[in-house]
Write a protein that holds these residues in place. Sequence first.
Motif, PDB file in Angstrom:
ATOM      1  N   ARG A   2       1.137  16.884  -2.021  1.00 38.93           N
ATOM      2  CA  ARG A   2       2.378  17.451  -1.633  1.00 38.93           C
ATOM      3  C   ARG A   2       2.671  17.200  -0.074  1.00 38.93           C
ATOM      4  NH1 ARG A   2       4.501  19.691  -6.132  1.00 38.93           N
ATOM      5  NH2 ARG A   2       3.092  21.220  -7.257  1.00 38.93           N
ATOM      6  N   LYS A   3       3.890  16.951   0.141  1.00 40.86           N
ATOM      7  CA  LYS A   3       4.311  16.712   1.617  1.00 40.86           C
ATOM      8  C   LYS A   3       4.233  18.269   2.208  1.00 40.86           C
ATOM      9  CE  LYS A   3       7.253  12.947   0.803  1.00 40.86           C
ATOM     10  NZ  LYS A   3       8.689  12.474   0.952  1.00 40.86           N
ATOM     11  N   ALA A   5       6.551  19.639   3.770  1.00 37.00           N
ATOM     12  CA  ALA A   5       7.683  20.276   3.730  1.00 37.00           C
ATOM     13  C   ALA A   5       8.126  20.884   2.454  1.00 37.00           C
ATOM     14  CB  ALA A   5       8.809  19.262   3.962  1.00 37.00           C
ATOM     15  N   GLU A   6       7.332  20.116   1.504  1.00 36.17           N
ATOM     16  CA  GLU A   6       7.369  20.696  -0.172  1.00 36.17           C
ATOM     17  C   GLU A   6       6.464  21.963  -0.288  1.00 36.17           C
ATOM     18  OE1 GLU A   6       5.953  17.339  -2.365  1.00 36.17           O
ATOM     19  OE2 GLU A   6       8.162  16.369  -2.404  1.00 36.17           O
ATOM     20  N   ARG A   7       5.175  21.831   0.356  1.00 36.92           N
ATOM     21  CA  ARG A   7       4.499  23.078   0.374  1.00 36.92           C
ATOM     22  C   ARG A   7       4.897  24.103   1.080  1.00 36.92           C
ATOM     23  NH1 ARG A   7      -1.500  23.462   1.755  1.00 36.92           N
ATOM     24  NH2 ARG A   7      -0.470  24.711   2.922  1.00 36.92           N
ATOM     25  N   GLU A   8       5.573  24.102   1.978  1.00 39.23           N
ATOM     26  CA  GLU A   8       6.325  25.307   2.820  1.00 39.23           C
ATOM     27  C   GLU A   8       7.472  25.925   1.958  1.00 39.23           C
ATOM     28  OE1 GLU A   8       8.631  26.321   7.087  1.00 39.23           O
ATOM     29  OE2 GLU A   8       8.451  24.272   6.313  1.00 39.23           O
ATOM     30  N   GLU A   9       8.217  25.011   1.173  1.00 39.34           N
ATOM     31  CA  GLU A   9       9.355  25.380   0.486  1.00 39.34           C
ATOM     32  C   GLU A   9       8.483  26.178  -1.037  1.00 39.34           C
ATOM     33  OE1 GLU A   9      12.853  23.991  -2.639  1.00 39.34           O
ATOM     34  OE2 GLU A   9      11.999  22.547  -1.060  1.00 39.34           O
ATOM     35  N   ILE A  10       7.559  25.736  -1.359  1.00 40.17           N
ATOM     36  CA  ILE A  10       6.950  26.323  -2.559  1.00 40.17           C
ATOM     37  C   ILE A  10       6.323  27.658  -1.948  1.00 40.17           C
ATOM     38  CG2 ILE A  10       4.870  26.262  -4.075  1.00 40.17           C
ATOM     39  CD1 ILE A  10       5.535  23.266  -4.180  1.00 40.17           C
ATOM     40  N   ARG A  13       9.391  30.111  -1.825  1.00 40.96           N
ATOM     41  CA  ARG A  13       9.958  30.609  -2.722  1.00 40.96           C
ATOM     42  C   ARG A  13       8.849  31.505  -3.692  1.00 40.96           C
ATOM     43  NH1 ARG A  13      14.115  27.358  -5.207  1.00 40.96           N
ATOM     44  NH2 ARG A  13      14.718  25.508  -3.967  1.00 40.96           N
TER      45      ARG A  13
END
Length: 78
Positions: A2-3, A5-10, A13
């Motif tokens: 994962r990028k 930014a995606e990890r941070e969003e996950i 959430r």
Amino acid sequence: MRKPAEREEILIRKMIADYLSYRAAVLQKDGYMTNLYYGSMNNRKHRLISEFGRTDAELQVAIANAEAMITRTIKKAG
């Protein structure tokens, strides 16, 4: 993989989901689950602060926004 930014969003959430589960456990007076979700939420907050440079204030705003959305939804349903 994962990028970032995606990890941070996950993580954000999941932190919000842990918070909402924590609030439900408080309402149910379930001490074990209250402690479980509170600890999980704080672990995610710590990771967001240390790995992504988020501040506690920013994360509190995210939680407050989620709480406000839930409160509005409950009021509309009632």
